[in-house]
Structures are given as structure tokens and as C-alpha cells.
Design an enzyme around this catalytic site. Structure first.
Site, PDB file in Angstrom:
ATOM      1  CB  VAL A  99      20.150 -86.271  34.252  1.00 50.97           C
ATOM      2  CG1 VAL A  99      19.375 -87.503  35.381  1.00 50.97           C
ATOM      3  CG2 VAL A  99      20.675 -87.102  33.204  1.00 50.97           C
TER       4      VAL A  99
ATOM      5  CB  SER B  16      17.805 -81.130  34.685  1.00 52.04           C
ATOM      6  OG  SER B  16      16.467 -81.194  34.545  1.00 52.04           O
TER       7      SER B  16
ATOM      8  CD  GLN C  12      16.391 -79.242  30.604  1.00 59.27           C
ATOM      9  OE1 GLN C  12      16.316 -79.621  31.731  1.00 59.27           O
ATOM     10  NE2 GLN C  12      14.805 -79.042  29.757  1.00 59.27           N
TER      11      GLN C  12
ATOM     12  CE1 TYR D 191      12.115 -81.078  29.229  1.00 57.28           C
ATOM     13  CE2 TYR D 191      12.532 -81.090  31.487  1.00 57.28           C
ATOM     14  CZ  TYR D 191      12.535 -81.688  30.320  1.00 57.28           C
ATOM     15  OH  TYR D 191      13.247 -83.143  30.056  1.00 57.28           O
TER      16      TYR D 191
ATOM     17  CB  THR E  49      14.404 -80.095  26.621  1.00 55.39           C
ATOM     18  OG1 THR E  49      15.589 -79.965  27.181  1.00 55.39           O
ATOM     19  CG2 THR E  49      14.048 -81.580  26.202  1.00 55.39           C
TER      20      THR E  49
ATOM     21  NE  ARG F 183       9.534 -90.699  30.089  1.00 59.61           N
ATOM     22  CZ  ARG F 183      10.385 -89.496  30.842  1.00 59.61           C
ATOM     23  NH1 ARG F 183      10.615 -89.765  31.957  1.00 59.61           N
ATOM     24  NH2 ARG F 183      10.552 -88.512  30.186  1.00 59.61           N
TER      25      ARG F 183
ATOM     26  CE  LYS G 228      19.232 -83.367  26.260  1.00 61.80           C
ATOM     27  NZ  LYS G 228      17.865 -84.285  26.514  1.00 61.80           N
TER      28      LYS G 228
ATOM     29  CG  HIS H 126      13.901 -86.776  26.612  1.00 66.42           C
ATOM     30  ND1 HIS H 126      13.660 -85.693  26.793  1.00 66.42           N
ATOM     31  CD2 HIS H 126      14.197 -86.972  27.980  1.00 66.42           C
ATOM     32  CE1 HIS H 126      13.460 -85.112  27.992  1.00 66.42           C
ATOM     33  NE2 HIS H 126      13.539 -86.020  28.654  1.00 66.42           N
TER      34      HIS H 126
HETATM   35  C1  LIG Z   1      16.905 -89.947  34.745  1.00 65.43           C
HETATM   36  C2  LIG Z   1      16.647 -89.118  33.513  1.00 65.43           C
HETATM   37  C3  LIG Z   1      16.478 -87.789  33.327  1.00 65.43           C
HETATM   38  C4  LIG Z   1      16.587 -86.940  32.427  1.00 65.43           C
HETATM   39  N1  LIG Z   1      15.917 -85.580  32.554  1.00 65.43           N
HETATM   40  C5  LIG Z   1      16.119 -84.790  31.565  1.00 65.43           C
HETATM   41  C6  LIG Z   1      15.759 -83.560  31.904  1.00 65.43           C
HETATM   42  O1  LIG Z   1      15.508 -83.198  32.900  1.00 65.43           O
HETATM   43  N2  LIG Z   1      16.015 -82.551  30.755  1.00 65.43           N
HETATM   44  C7  LIG Z   1      16.256 -83.119  29.615  1.00 65.43           C
HETATM   45  O2  LIG Z   1      16.409 -82.286  28.564  1.00 65.43           O
HETATM   46  N3  LIG Z   1      16.704 -84.335  29.406  1.00 65.43           N
HETATM   47  C8  LIG Z   1      16.497 -85.407  30.431  1.00 65.43           C
HETATM   48  N4  LIG Z   1      16.936 -86.479  30.025  1.00 65.43           N
HETATM   49  C9  LIG Z   1      17.469 -86.938  28.791  1.00 65.43           C
HETATM   50  C10 LIG Z   1      18.727 -86.677  28.751  1.00 65.43           C
HETATM   51  O3  LIG Z   1      19.320 -85.542  28.735  1.00 65.43           O
HETATM   52  C11 LIG Z   1      19.615 -87.489  27.771  1.00 65.43           C
HETATM   53  O4  LIG Z   1      19.113 -86.897  26.275  1.00 65.43           O
HETATM   54  C12 LIG Z   1      19.556 -89.161  27.742  1.00 65.43           C
HETATM   55  O5  LIG Z   1      19.866 -89.306  28.868  1.00 65.43           O
HETATM   56  C13 LIG Z   1      20.699 -89.474  26.740  1.00 65.43           C
HETATM   57  O6  LIG Z   1      20.792 -90.647  26.520  1.00 65.43           O
HETATM   58  P1  LIG Z   1      21.471 -92.066  27.676  1.00 65.43           P
HETATM   59  O7  LIG Z   1      21.028 -91.901  28.816  1.00 65.43           O
HETATM   60  O8  LIG Z   1      21.425 -93.034  26.652  1.00 65.43           O
HETATM   61  O9  LIG Z   1      22.907 -91.192  27.287  1.00 65.43           O
HETATM   62  C14 LIG Z   1      16.829 -87.396  31.431  1.00 65.43           C
HETATM   63  C15 LIG Z   1      17.634 -88.687  31.204  1.00 65.43           C
HETATM   64  C16 LIG Z   1      17.278 -89.525  32.250  1.00 65.43           C
HETATM   65  C17 LIG Z   1      17.864 -90.880  32.018  1.00 65.43           C
HETATM   66  C1  LIG Z   2      10.172 -84.777  31.904  1.00 66.05           C
HETATM   67  C2  LIG Z   2      10.768 -84.292  33.083  1.00 66.05           C
HETATM   68  C3  LIG Z   2       9.946 -83.970  34.270  1.00 66.05           C
HETATM   69  C4  LIG Z   2      12.077 -85.320  33.336  1.00 66.05           C
HETATM   70  C5  LIG Z   2      12.741 -85.775  32.447  1.00 66.05           C
HETATM   71  O1  LIG Z   2      13.373 -85.283  31.486  1.00 66.05           O
HETATM   72  C6  LIG Z   2      12.814 -87.209  32.422  1.00 66.05           C
HETATM   73  O2  LIG Z   2      12.845 -88.070  33.280  1.00 66.05           O
HETATM   74  O3  LIG Z   2      13.372 -87.670  31.179  1.00 66.05           O
END
Ligand SMILES: Cc1cc2nc3c(=O)[nH]c(=O)nc-3n(C[C@H](O)[C@H](O)[C@H](O)COP(=O)(O)O)c2cc1C
Ligand SMILES: CC(C)CC(=O)C(=O)O
Length: 391
Positions: free
Chosen positions: A123, A151, A172, A174, A200, A209, A264, A288
Site C-alpha cells: 500500500v 510498495s 513491490q 512498479y 504489479t 479514481r 500481482k 488492486h
Molecule cells: C491506499 C491503497 C494504496 C495501494 N497502493 C498499492 C501499491 O502501491 N502497489 C500495489 O501493487 N498495490 C497497491 N494497492 C493495492 C493493494 O496492494 C491490494 O491489492 C488491495 O488493497 C487489496 O484489497 P483490499 O484493500 O480490499 O484488501 C493499494 C491499495 C490501497 C487501498
Molecule cells: C498507482 C500507485 C501510484 C498507487 C496505488 O497503487 C494505488 O493508489 O492503488
């Protein structure tokens, strides 16, 4: 946008919220000020019956921008909801008169034993939720023995997180549009001790978003909430998402790092086949958290065809919508080797910093253990597809 949380305010709001404002005087030792050192009275912890209680508190103490960024999804957030709702359609088939006096939640992944199958999803921008950000999360993960995935867009760098928490982290990635920059990210992760790179693959561009509006863009360009991993290496014009990315990246990664490679964002049988062909070490079934392409199926609906295709040759993990021990049980029964959680630990982080993440992890692990006892499965290997119906 005020990224930095006021700890005293968090404490006051917490006590008000649980109707215990008198405790502020009665137990001066219970302090939220400086979240790193706060310790909760056991009675207070009891107030958090489930992760939704932490969500409730996080909504009281975090700013609106942070809540929208954390809880929001793409377009109308239909896939965010679908991830959660789909678990409710699956039922458990419990067995009786099995000795469940001892429960083991241990799992093996990539040649290593882990205490629990509950992993913290990557995250980004965790300082937006709490001033201690990823360091607080990492400390909680070490204390409670859960694996954490850092992340690419963390606020603390992977190196700072590892140094301050002593955690064995997964990184993780990108990939950026500049492979020299990406190479440096990998070098930083390996130097910080990461043995697993989670690539990812669902973010060729950032999803729509709507709920968060321009918050994510502001975060990416924020001077206060810098992206620690890119410090000193992000060059002008380098994109942190790469719309030109293809399966070629796997062999490039193999040539440029020694970490295990886990994809992922896989949601189809076809891509599971390709993942095997390209020789990755594992996959995470993920959409995601519903934040990228709207109208994808829930991840638990994607899992059966992927498990069928992989046939146990590499670990299959899943995330999205996991909020209860029974959700974890169902995912494991359908064939996941482990699960990852995103928002639930962030609710804990936003609400109470490190202590909140610990509470979220405690709740989910306790629920899983009790559910395993009630279903008659004393170890993770015993949780098979015979224990679920309706998927
Ligand atoms: C605030 C936020 C930021 C996230 N940032 C990333 C990230 O930087 N890289 C990534 O691969 N997934 C990111 N994700 C996705 C999460 O890794 C994950 O797939 C997802 O939160 C799982 O679902 P859940 O929140 O319902 O448990 C993010 C999710 C959230 C909610
Ligand atoms: C797209 C990224 C910069 C951040 C992320 O993975 C997210 O906010 O879900």
C-alpha cells in the site's frame, strides 16, 4: 490536504468514539500522543471486535482526502464492493469430532516457513494515514510475525523501513519508463534485504479514481510526502507507471535481480498459463482492491480457474475484500496458498498507528484460528475445497 495526523486529536477522538472520554483522566498512562509509544489498556482493545471497528475509528481521525484515497476504487467502486460481497456467497462445510485443541497456521512459501498465511499487501503513501507510515506497519508485522510487502511508492524508503523495523520485507515494483531508474529501485530493495519482488501488472495506467479526485496525483507530486524509494534517482520525464510494459519484463528482471518474482494482478486462466511459461515464482490474484479496472470480477471468483491452471506448481496468493477469518478460510479452501490484506491494516494504521495495525492482525488471526477450530481443520493443509460450497 494535511498529511500529518495530530496524535493528541487521535487520542481524544478515540476516547470520545468509544464513549470512554473519562478514561483520559482515570488512566493518564493510556496515551495516544506520540503513537509509537502509546500502549492501550486491554479493556480498550476489547472495543475492537472486528476490523470494521478500526475502519470506524479511522474515519473519525483521518482527513476526508485520506479516507477517500484509502477506501475509494475506480469509477463507481463496483469491483471494490464485489470483492467483499462475493465471499458471502460461499458457504463452509464443517466436519465434526476432529481434535482441534492445537491449531497451526504455518505455511510454506518460496522455501521459507511463515507463521501465518496473512500477508500485508503493498500500500503506497502510508504517511498519509499516519505520521509513522510504513515504519509503524513494518514494526507491527515483525511483532505479530506477518510478512509485509513494501510498495514502490512508499513514503519511507525500503531501506529506512528495513533498518527501523528489522523486518524481512518483500518489495513491490512498479517498473518506471526508464530501465536505469528501475534497476536502481531493484538494487535498493536487494540492499535492504528483500528476497521477493512483487511485480504489479495491473497498472499500465492509473485507474479512474473518481472518489479520491486529484488526491493521488497530489500525493505523487507532494513535497511533504515524498516517495522515499525514488529519492535521488527519479529523473525528469520518467513515468512511475509504464503503459509499454509486456511479458518481456520478466526476463529483464531475471537478468537484473536475484529476487524471486511474483506477479500481482493476475485475474485469468490465460495469464496464469503465461506466468508459468515465463517462469515466475508465484502469482497474486488481485484486482488492486477494485482501484484499477472497474467491472473486473471479484478476486475470489477468479481464483478457481487460476488454481486449476497452476495445479500447485507455484504458490497462488490472493487479495481483495478479505475482512474476516472466514474469508481467509474460503480463499485457502479454494486453493490459495496465502492471502494478502490491504485496507484492513490501513484502517488500523490510520486509527492508531503501529498499535492499530497490530490489533487488525490480531483480530484476523484470532478469527482464522477460531474458524479453523469450528470447521475441523487443525492446520492450513487440512483446509481443502471439500470445506466450501457455492463458488
Ligand atoms: C491506499 C491503497 C494504496 C495501494 N497502493 C498499492 C501499491 O502501491 N502497489 C500495489 O501493487 N498495490 C497497491 N494497492 C493495492 C493493494 O496492494 C491490494 O491489492 C488491495 O488493497 C487489496 O484489497 P483490499 O484493500 O480490499 O484488501 C493499494 C491499495 C490501497 C487501498
Ligand atoms: C498507482 C500507485 C501510484 C498507487 C496505488 O497503487 C494505488 O493508489 O492503488
Amino acid at each position: 490536504m494535511d498529511p500529518f495526523q495530530n496524535s493528541d486529536l487521535q487520542r481524544r477522538k478515540f476516547l470520545e468514539w468509544i464513549g470512554l472520554s473519562g478514561l483520559a483522566l482515570a488512566f493518564p498512562a493510556i496515551s495516544l500522543s506520540g503513537c509509537q509509544s502509546s500502549r492501550f489498556h486491554e479493556d480498550e482493545k476489547q472495543e475492537f471486535k472486528n476490523v470494521f471497528d478500526l475502519e470506524g475509528l479511522s474515519e473519525k481521525v483521518m482527513g476526508k482526502d485520506a479516507i477517500d484515497y484509502l477506501n475509494g476504487g475506480a469509477d463507481d467502486s463496483k469491483t471494490v464492493k464485489a470483492n467483499v460481497v462475493a465471499y458471502q456467497k460461499i458457504q463452509i462445510r464443517a466436519r465434526r469430532l476432529i481434535d482441534v485443541s492445537t491449531i497451526s497456521t504455518k505455511v510454506e512459501l518460496f522455501g521459507q516457513t511463515y507463521e501465518t498465511p496473512i500477508i500485508l499487501s503493498p500500500v503506497g503513501f502510508q504517511k498519509f494515514f499516519h505520521q509513522d507510515g510504513e515504519v509503524a506497519t513494518a514494526k507491527a508485522s515483525v511483532k505479530k510475525q506477518h510478512q509485509m510487502i513494501v510498495s514502490s511508492v512508499s513514503n519511507y524508503s525500503v531501506n529506512e523501513i528495513a533498518a527501523q523495523s528489522q523486518a524481512d520485507l518483500w518489495f513491490q515494483l512498479y517498473p518506471t519508463t526508464n530501465r536505469e531508474v528501475t534497476k536502481k529501485l531493484l538494487e535498493r530493495a536487494e540492499k535492504a534485504g528483500c528476497k521477493v519482488c512483487v511485480l504489479t501488472v495491473d497498472t499500465p495506467v492509473i485507474g479512474n479514481r473518481e472518489r479520491g479526485g486529484t488526491t493521488l496525483t497530489k500525493l505523487i507530486y507532494s513535497k511533504e510526502l515524498k516517495m522515499g524509494n525514488y529519492e535521488g534517482i527519479l529523473t525528469e520525464g520518467t513515468g512511475i507507471d509504464d503503459p509499454g510494459l509486456t511479458w518481456e519484463i520478466i526476463s529483464w528482471l531475471r537478468a537484473n535481480c536475484d529476487m524471486k518474482i511474483v506477479l500481482k494482478g493476475i485475474v485469468t486462466r490465460e495469464d496464469a498459463t503465461l506466468a508459468l511459461e515465463y517462469g515466475v515464482d508465484g502469482i497474486i490474484v488481485s484486482n488492486h482492491g477494485g482501484r484499477q479496472l472497474e467491472s473486473l470480477r471479484s478476486t475470489i471468483e477468479c481464483l478457481p480457474e487460476i488454481v486449476e491452471e497452476i495445479k500447485g506448481r507455484i504458490p497462488v496468493l490472493i487479495d481483495g475484500g478479505i475482512r474476516r477469518g472466514t474469508d481467509i478460510f474460503k480463499a485457502l479452501a479454494i486453493g490459495a496458498n496465502a492471502v494478502c490484506i490491504g485496507r484492513p491494516f490501513c484502517w488500523g494504521l490510520g486509527a492508531l498507528g503501529q498499535e492499530g495495525v497490530e490489533i487488525a492482525l490480531d483480530i484476523l488471526k484470532a478469527e482464522l484460528i477460531r474458524d479453523m477450530q469450528l470447521a475441523g481443520t487443525p492446520s492450513i493443509e487440512k483446509i481443502t475445497c471439500d470445506f466450501v460450497i457455492g463458488f
